[in-house]
Motif scaffolding. Sequence first.
Motif, PDB file in Angstrom:
ATOM      1  N   VAL A 109     -64.735 -29.455  32.804  1.00 42.46           N
ATOM      2  CA  VAL A 109     -63.697 -29.268  32.763  1.00 42.46           C
ATOM      3  C   VAL A 109     -63.171 -28.487  31.988  1.00 42.46           C
ATOM      4  CG1 VAL A 109     -63.907 -30.504  31.071  1.00 42.46           C
ATOM      5  CG2 VAL A 109     -61.341 -30.157  32.248  1.00 42.46           C
ATOM      6  N   ARG A 110     -62.825 -26.892  32.318  1.00 40.55           N
ATOM      7  CA  ARG A 110     -62.217 -25.532  31.561  1.00 40.55           C
ATOM      8  C   ARG A 110     -61.916 -26.207  30.150  1.00 40.55           C
ATOM      9  NH1 ARG A 110     -62.014 -21.159  34.542  1.00 40.55           N
ATOM     10  NH2 ARG A 110     -60.930 -20.533  32.748  1.00 40.55           N
ATOM     11  N   PHE A 111     -61.818 -25.414  29.455  1.00 31.43           N
ATOM     12  CA  PHE A 111     -61.241 -26.421  27.864  1.00 31.43           C
ATOM     13  C   PHE A 111     -59.608 -25.818  27.861  1.00 31.43           C
ATOM     14  CE2 PHE A 111     -60.033 -24.853  23.842  1.00 31.43           C
ATOM     15  CZ  PHE A 111     -59.890 -25.753  23.450  1.00 31.43           C
ATOM     16  N   SER A 112     -58.756 -26.963  26.779  1.00 28.65           N
ATOM     17  CA  SER A 112     -57.806 -27.130  26.779  1.00 28.65           C
ATOM     18  C   SER A 112     -57.561 -27.925  25.926  1.00 28.65           C
ATOM     19  CB  SER A 112     -57.157 -27.506  27.941  1.00 28.65           C
ATOM     20  OG  SER A 112     -56.999 -28.668  28.343  1.00 28.65           O
ATOM     21  N   GLY A 113     -56.404 -27.774  24.745  1.00 25.63           N
ATOM     22  CA  GLY A 113     -55.989 -28.503  24.180  1.00 25.63           C
ATOM     23  C   GLY A 113     -56.482 -30.639  24.411  1.00 25.63           C
ATOM     24  N   ALA A 114     -56.516 -30.869  25.468  1.00 27.84           N
ATOM     25  CA  ALA A 114     -57.049 -32.047  26.107  1.00 27.84           C
ATOM     26  C   ALA A 114     -58.353 -32.813  26.553  1.00 27.84           C
ATOM     27  CB  ALA A 114     -56.805 -32.237  28.132  1.00 27.84           C
ATOM     28  N   THR A 115     -58.749 -31.413  26.213  1.00 23.88           N
ATOM     29  CA  THR A 115     -60.817 -31.764  25.658  1.00 23.88           C
ATOM     30  C   THR A 115     -60.796 -32.243  24.408  1.00 23.88           C
ATOM     31  OG1 THR A 115     -61.105 -29.024  25.535  1.00 23.88           O
ATOM     32  CG2 THR A 115     -61.029 -30.719  28.147  1.00 23.88           C
ATOM     33  N   LEU A 116     -60.274 -31.805  23.207  1.00 22.37           N
ATOM     34  CA  LEU A 116     -60.554 -31.839  21.943  1.00 22.37           C
ATOM     35  C   LEU A 116     -61.087 -33.467  21.749  1.00 22.37           C
ATOM     36  CD1 LEU A 116     -57.870 -30.360  20.296  1.00 22.37           C
ATOM     37  CD2 LEU A 116     -60.233 -29.416  20.445  1.00 22.37           C
ATOM     38  N   ASP A 117     -60.997 -34.656  22.145  1.00 28.69           N
ATOM     39  CA  ASP A 117     -61.218 -35.741  21.859  1.00 28.69           C
ATOM     40  C   ASP A 117     -62.698 -35.871  22.664  1.00 28.69           C
ATOM     41  OD1 ASP A 117     -59.021 -36.688  20.698  1.00 28.69           O
ATOM     42  OD2 ASP A 117     -58.585 -37.601  21.990  1.00 28.69           O
ATOM     43  N   GLU A 118     -62.842 -34.598  24.121  1.00 27.88           N
ATOM     44  CA  GLU A 118     -64.507 -34.946  24.797  1.00 27.88           C
ATOM     45  C   GLU A 118     -65.586 -34.156  23.515  1.00 27.88           C
ATOM     46  OE1 GLU A 118     -67.166 -34.897  27.387  1.00 27.88           O
ATOM     47  OE2 GLU A 118     -65.358 -36.782  27.750  1.00 27.88           O
ATOM     48  N   ILE A 119     -64.735 -32.840  23.577  1.00 27.32           N
ATOM     49  CA  ILE A 119     -65.754 -32.265  22.291  1.00 27.32           C
ATOM     50  C   ILE A 119     -66.583 -32.550  21.509  1.00 27.32           C
ATOM     51  CG2 ILE A 119     -65.632 -30.267  20.849  1.00 27.32           C
ATOM     52  CD1 ILE A 119     -63.844 -29.082  22.256  1.00 27.32           C
ATOM     53  N   ARG A 120     -65.046 -33.704  20.555  1.00 29.50           N
ATOM     54  CA  ARG A 120     -65.502 -34.911  19.711  1.00 29.50           C
ATOM     55  C   ARG A 120     -67.228 -35.389  19.795  1.00 29.50           C
ATOM     56  NH1 ARG A 120     -60.111 -34.175  18.399  1.00 29.50           N
ATOM     57  NH2 ARG A 120     -60.234 -33.473  16.569  1.00 29.50           N
ATOM     58  N   GLN A 121     -66.358 -36.248  20.888  1.00 35.05           N
ATOM     59  CA  GLN A 121     -67.625 -37.401  21.896  1.00 35.05           C
ATOM     60  C   GLN A 121     -68.826 -36.479  22.340  1.00 35.05           C
ATOM     61  OE1 GLN A 121     -65.246 -39.127  24.606  1.00 35.05           O
ATOM     62  NE2 GLN A 121     -63.619 -40.219  24.302  1.00 35.05           N
ATOM     63  N   VAL A 122     -68.767 -35.255  22.591  1.00 28.77           N
ATOM     64  CA  VAL A 122     -70.384 -34.552  23.460  1.00 28.77           C
ATOM     65  C   VAL A 122     -71.090 -34.704  21.721  1.00 28.77           C
ATOM     66  CG1 VAL A 122     -71.199 -33.090  24.134  1.00 28.77           C
ATOM     67  CG2 VAL A 122     -68.947 -34.142  25.202  1.00 28.77           C
ATOM     68  N   MET A 123     -70.296 -34.019  21.576  1.00 25.26           N
ATOM     69  CA  MET A 123     -70.560 -33.310  19.896  1.00 25.26           C
ATOM     70  C   MET A 123     -71.349 -34.553  19.602  1.00 25.26           C
ATOM     71  SD  MET A 123     -70.088 -29.756  18.840  1.00 25.26           S
ATOM     72  CE  MET A 123     -70.698 -30.123  17.077  1.00 25.26           C
ATOM     73  N   GLU A 124     -71.195 -35.531  18.952  1.00 25.29           N
ATOM     74  CA  GLU A 124     -71.555 -36.888  18.345  1.00 25.29           C
ATOM     75  C   GLU A 124     -72.647 -37.356  18.672  1.00 25.29           C
ATOM     76  OE1 GLU A 124     -71.323 -39.573  15.290  1.00 25.29           O
ATOM     77  OE2 GLU A 124     -69.391 -38.549  15.753  1.00 25.29           O
ATOM     78  N   THR A 125     -73.508 -37.494  20.421  1.00 23.21           N
ATOM     79  CA  THR A 125     -74.415 -37.377  20.934  1.00 23.21           C
ATOM     80  C   THR A 125     -75.284 -36.426  20.764  1.00 23.21           C
ATOM     81  OG1 THR A 125     -73.241 -38.988  22.469  1.00 23.21           O
ATOM     82  CG2 THR A 125     -75.518 -37.904  22.801  1.00 23.21           C
ATOM     83  N   ASN A 126     -74.795 -35.205  21.230  1.00 21.45           N
ATOM     84  CA  ASN A 126     -75.840 -34.153  21.361  1.00 21.45           C
ATOM     85  C   ASN A 126     -76.206 -33.212  19.946  1.00 21.45           C
ATOM     86  OD1 ASN A 126     -75.832 -34.315  23.445  1.00 21.45           O
ATOM     87  ND2 ASN A 126     -74.803 -32.535  24.385  1.00 21.45           N
ATOM     88  N   PHE A 127     -75.457 -33.580  18.881  1.00 21.90           N
ATOM     89  CA  PHE A 127     -75.005 -33.126  17.468  1.00 21.90           C
ATOM     90  C   PHE A 127     -75.389 -33.745  16.765  1.00 21.90           C
ATOM     91  CE2 PHE A 127     -73.832 -30.801  14.066  1.00 21.90           C
ATOM     92  CZ  PHE A 127     -75.040 -29.786  13.709  1.00 21.90           C
TER      93      PHE A 127
END
Length: 306
Positions: A109-127
């Motif tokens: 999905v293209r970045f927008s304010g709605a993707t902030l939670d998605e970023i946190r979820q992916v960072m939790e697993t990948n980082f």
Amino acid sequence: MNTSINGNKPLEGRVAVVTGAGKGLGAAFARSLAQHGAAVVVNNRIRPGAADEAAAVAESIRASGGRAIAEHSDVTDPEAGARMVKAAIDAFGHLDTLVLNAGTAGQAVRFSGATLDEIRQVMETNFFANTAIVAASLEALAATGSGRVLFISSSAGLYGVKGRAHYAASKGALNAFAFTLADEWRGKGITFNVLCPYAATRMTGADDPDNPDALLAPDRIAPAASWLVSPHHDRTGEVWIGGGGWLRRVETVETGGAAMPQQIVDFETFAVGQSGLETAQGFSGAEAAFADLFGDLRAHLKGRSQ
């Protein structure tokens, strides 16, 4: 495949944890490590209603004459790292190798304010999960005097990728983490390197029958991981990228630079002059990069004053 060096398997006596090893790249890494002589802790969580993939991979390794056990922690569990270390030591006596493969791509999905939670979820697993596993393993890795940590990253973390800002950011953070640890532990008994594999896996849509990716089978990049964690590879802070049996070294470089113009209208000409890589070089860390730039600046100022 000939796995011998001077008649011995090069990873004989080594003990590795491979995360996310129930399928795809992780399973290929685990099999390759075992083929080269390592004992392997095959980590993969059991999804509700799904088969025990870690146990299946471990059994296949044992059936081929290798040593392996299954471990079922979810990598995002704060205690996952401690459990993996304990499993390795209880089963095989020590731990000297981590292959941190578990990860998630998230939604495209293209970045927008709605993707902030998605970023946190992916960072939790990948980082964050990887940082916690490394933290829990440092003492055991250092005790062997030849610890090896391999982060499985992505070209997305090097260059970005459209529609995957969360994934790219997580892998970029992972790369920077690896470089920093490599610098901190240089010459102290643990190496930290990065492999960015191109492979057809469930994550990349290889389950699609219209996706002809036999060339990019995970087994065709797996030997690179075994090499990067072997005691015969003692360099640290390196990034390698490849797939389909082809491997490249990645280096972040800086041009030699020159005195910066003071007028905005002159910057474009300056930038064109700096577009070539004839003077480019890489550095072992941010401090070394700064020291080199500052040295050039001092030399320039000294020359101007003479």
